[in-house]
Design a protein around this motif. Structure first.
Motif, short mmCIF file in Angstrom:
data_model
loop_
_atom_site.label_atom_id
_atom_site.label_comp_id
_atom_site.label_asym_id
_atom_site.label_seq_id
_atom_site.Cartn_x
_atom_site.Cartn_y
_atom_site.Cartn_z
N LYS A 51 16.06 -12.58 68.02
CA LYS A 51 15.92 -11.20 68.01
C LYS A 51 17.23 -10.45 67.91
O LYS A 51 17.25 -9.15 67.41
CB LYS A 51 15.36 -10.72 69.31
CG LYS A 51 13.71 -11.08 69.48
CD LYS A 51 13.13 -10.41 70.77
CE LYS A 51 13.10 -9.03 70.84
NZ LYS A 51 11.86 -8.30 70.20
N SER A 139 8.15 -9.26 71.93
CA SER A 139 7.81 -8.64 70.67
C SER A 139 8.62 -9.45 69.36
O SER A 139 9.78 -9.60 69.43
CB SER A 139 7.61 -7.25 70.35
OG SER A 139 8.93 -6.53 70.46
N ASN A 141 10.18 -8.92 66.58
CA ASN A 141 10.86 -8.21 65.91
C ASN A 141 12.26 -8.33 66.21
O ASN A 141 12.69 -8.77 67.28
CB ASN A 141 10.47 -6.93 65.83
CG ASN A 141 10.41 -6.19 67.47
OD1 ASN A 141 9.54 -6.27 67.98
ND2 ASN A 141 11.62 -5.71 67.82
N ARG A 142 13.37 -7.98 65.18
CA ARG A 142 14.71 -7.75 65.39
C ARG A 142 14.91 -6.64 66.52
O ARG A 142 14.07 -5.80 66.50
CB ARG A 142 15.54 -7.76 64.24
CG ARG A 142 15.43 -8.59 63.35
CD ARG A 142 16.49 -9.71 63.78
NE ARG A 142 17.81 -9.46 63.62
CZ ARG A 142 18.81 -10.29 64.00
NH1 ARG A 142 18.70 -11.28 64.95
NH2 ARG A 142 20.07 -9.88 63.67
N ALA A 145 13.91 -2.85 66.23
CA ALA A 145 12.85 -2.37 65.15
C ALA A 145 11.59 -2.43 66.30
O ALA A 145 11.62 -2.60 67.22
CB ALA A 145 12.68 -3.68 64.36
N SER A 147 7.69 -2.66 67.25
CA SER A 147 6.99 -4.08 67.54
C SER A 147 5.91 -4.23 66.47
O SER A 147 5.16 -3.24 66.19
CB SER A 147 6.01 -3.80 69.00
OG SER A 147 6.98 -3.72 69.87
N PRO A 148 5.72 -5.44 65.88
CA PRO A 148 4.89 -5.75 65.06
C PRO A 148 3.44 -6.13 65.36
O PRO A 148 3.22 -6.68 66.22
CB PRO A 148 5.54 -7.01 64.55
CG PRO A 148 6.20 -7.92 65.69
CD PRO A 148 6.55 -6.75 66.32
N HIS A 153 4.74 -7.52 59.12
CA HIS A 153 5.89 -7.21 59.87
C HIS A 153 6.96 -8.08 60.64
O HIS A 153 8.03 -7.99 60.52
CB HIS A 153 5.34 -6.31 61.05
CG HIS A 153 4.52 -5.17 60.65
ND1 HIS A 153 3.49 -4.45 61.62
CD2 HIS A 153 4.01 -4.85 59.51
CE1 HIS A 153 2.57 -3.65 61.21
NE2 HIS A 153 3.06 -3.63 59.76
N VAL A 154 6.13 -9.08 61.07
CA VAL A 154 7.21 -10.16 61.58
C VAL A 154 8.11 -10.90 60.68
O VAL A 154 9.05 -11.13 60.70
CB VAL A 154 6.23 -11.28 62.23
CG1 VAL A 154 7.26 -12.42 62.92
CG2 VAL A 154 5.45 -10.60 63.32
N GLU A 156 8.75 -9.50 57.65
CA GLU A 156 10.01 -8.67 57.24
C GLU A 156 11.17 -8.65 58.15
O GLU A 156 12.37 -8.57 57.89
CB GLU A 156 9.36 -7.55 56.90
CG GLU A 156 8.37 -7.10 55.93
CD GLU A 156 7.55 -6.08 56.09
OE1 GLU A 156 7.65 -5.39 56.97
OE2 GLU A 156 6.67 -5.84 55.19
N SER A 157 10.77 -8.58 59.54
CA SER A 157 11.76 -8.22 60.57
C SER A 157 12.59 -9.59 60.72
O SER A 157 13.86 -9.55 60.98
CB SER A 157 11.16 -7.75 61.87
OG SER A 157 12.17 -7.24 62.71
#
Ligand code: AMP
Ligand code: MG
Length: 325
Positions: A51, A139, A141-142, A145, A147-148, A153-154, A156-157
């Motif tokens: 993260k 969550s 995501n980085r 960012a 929450s996916p 989304h996951v 991408e992040s």
């Protein structure tokens, strides 16, 4: 990183990754979670690393049901009533850590309380069942960012930082779980979320709102700000390159000064993930009678070192004065 459909075979493969200490992103009814074995300090360190969070904040441990939760937390009447009404579902309960609880100290950021939830998403349930252990999951995501709510989304992040993403389609609730603290005299709402305050009050009566309840941007920036943090009762001296006879030394790396009363090395090899995994257990082990002060060797300010140093600086700033729950 691979994105897979949830099938019996991919759930088995994902559970194998988890029991090997690796990470898996998976759908829950709230948002996609970045899961790791909640009983494995190294796996939890890997979550923070992926993260890129500059701080350790406590994570939610996901279980199948109330029966399982009882193995890790001290259950109560209110917990029982709320779980019967809302579990599985978007309600996280913060309860005292049970004696001998297997939940990793890093998963609770060293606190004596555990945040626990039984998700209703069938993929999340299948994964927890197959792994046979609680799954810690913030969550997916980085840090910083949003929450996916979809597998893309996951991807991408987090990209290659997560070996496997299970695509369960869009999340139905789409907001985080409500976090309710039942570890104090009276229940306190720590984070509004998928289950409303009114619905909770209909079951256990009036609940207090946390004074510091963050709203809007502040909440998104710093979801962990509410949890009181663990700090040793003894004074902490940072950037130590020598050690006194009355000091307990928290060492890092191969070159350790001699002379301390007691020494624990976060990572003789200088590995930050190993250091993160050992941090809370070793701080606790040094925080004991006979030790006048805890001396901490310098930790590099990169990767997980940011979160480790954040925690050490807080410990040094308010030794003994913080709420140690
Ligand atoms: P996330 O895992 O990103 O959904 O966030 C977990 C939320 O639960 C954060 O707001 C944490 O501060 C909160 N939380 C988790 N564990 C605890 C705990 N032991 N005490 C208080 N708050 C907690
Ligand atoms: Mg988040």
């Amino acid at each position: 990183m691979t994105i897979v459909e949830p099938t019996a075979a991919t759930i088995v493969a994902a559970a194998k990754l988890l029991t090997d200490g690796k990470l898996v992103a998976f759908p829950t009814e709230t948002v996609y979670g970045l899961g790791g074995d909640a009983t494995n300090e190294r796996a939890v360190a890997a979550i923070f690393e992926a993260k890129g969070r500059p701080q350790f904040n406590p994570l939610i441990s996901h279980v199948l049901d109330a029966g399982e939760a009882r193995r890790f937390v001290r259950w109560s009447d209110s917990a029982e009533r709320l779980a019967s009404r809302f579990w599985p579902g978007a309600l996280t309960l913060v309860l005292p850590r049970a004696n001998g609880s297997a939940i990793a100290l890093l998963a609770t950021a060293g606190l004596d309380t555990v945040a626990i939830r039984a998700p209703s998403h069938p993929v999340a349930q299948a994964l927890i069942r197959e792994a046979g252990r609680p799954i810690a999951a913030p969550s997916a995501n980085r840090s910083g960012a949003i929450s996916p709510t979809r597998a893309e989304h996951v991807a991408e992040s987090l990209g290659a930082r997560v070996p496997m993403i299970i695509d369960g389609g869009p999340c139905l609730v789409g907001v985080e779980s409500t976090v309710l603290d039942l570890s104090r005299d009276a229940p306190v709402l720590l984070r509004p979320g998928g289950i409303s305050r009114e619905a909770i009050e209909a079951v256990i009566g009036r609940i207090a709102l946390s004074d510091a309840l963050p709203t809007g941007d502040a909440a998104r920036r710093s979801p962990g700000q509410l949890a009181s943090h663990y700090a040793p009762a003894r004074p902490v001296r940072l950037d130590a390159t020598t050690a006194g006879a009355d000091e307990g030394l928290l060492a890092f790396g191969p070159d350790v000064p001699s002379g301390a009363m007691l020494t624990f090395n976060l990572s003789p090899a200088g590995d930050l993930a190993e250091a993160a995994a050992n941090l809370f257990a070793m701080m606790r082990a040094l925080d004991r009678p006979g030790i006048g002060r805890i001396a901490v060797m310098p930790i590099p300010e990169t990767g997980l070192g940011l979160a480790i140093n954040d925690r050490l600086r807080r410990a040094a700033a308010d030794d003994g004065k913080s709420d140690r729950r």
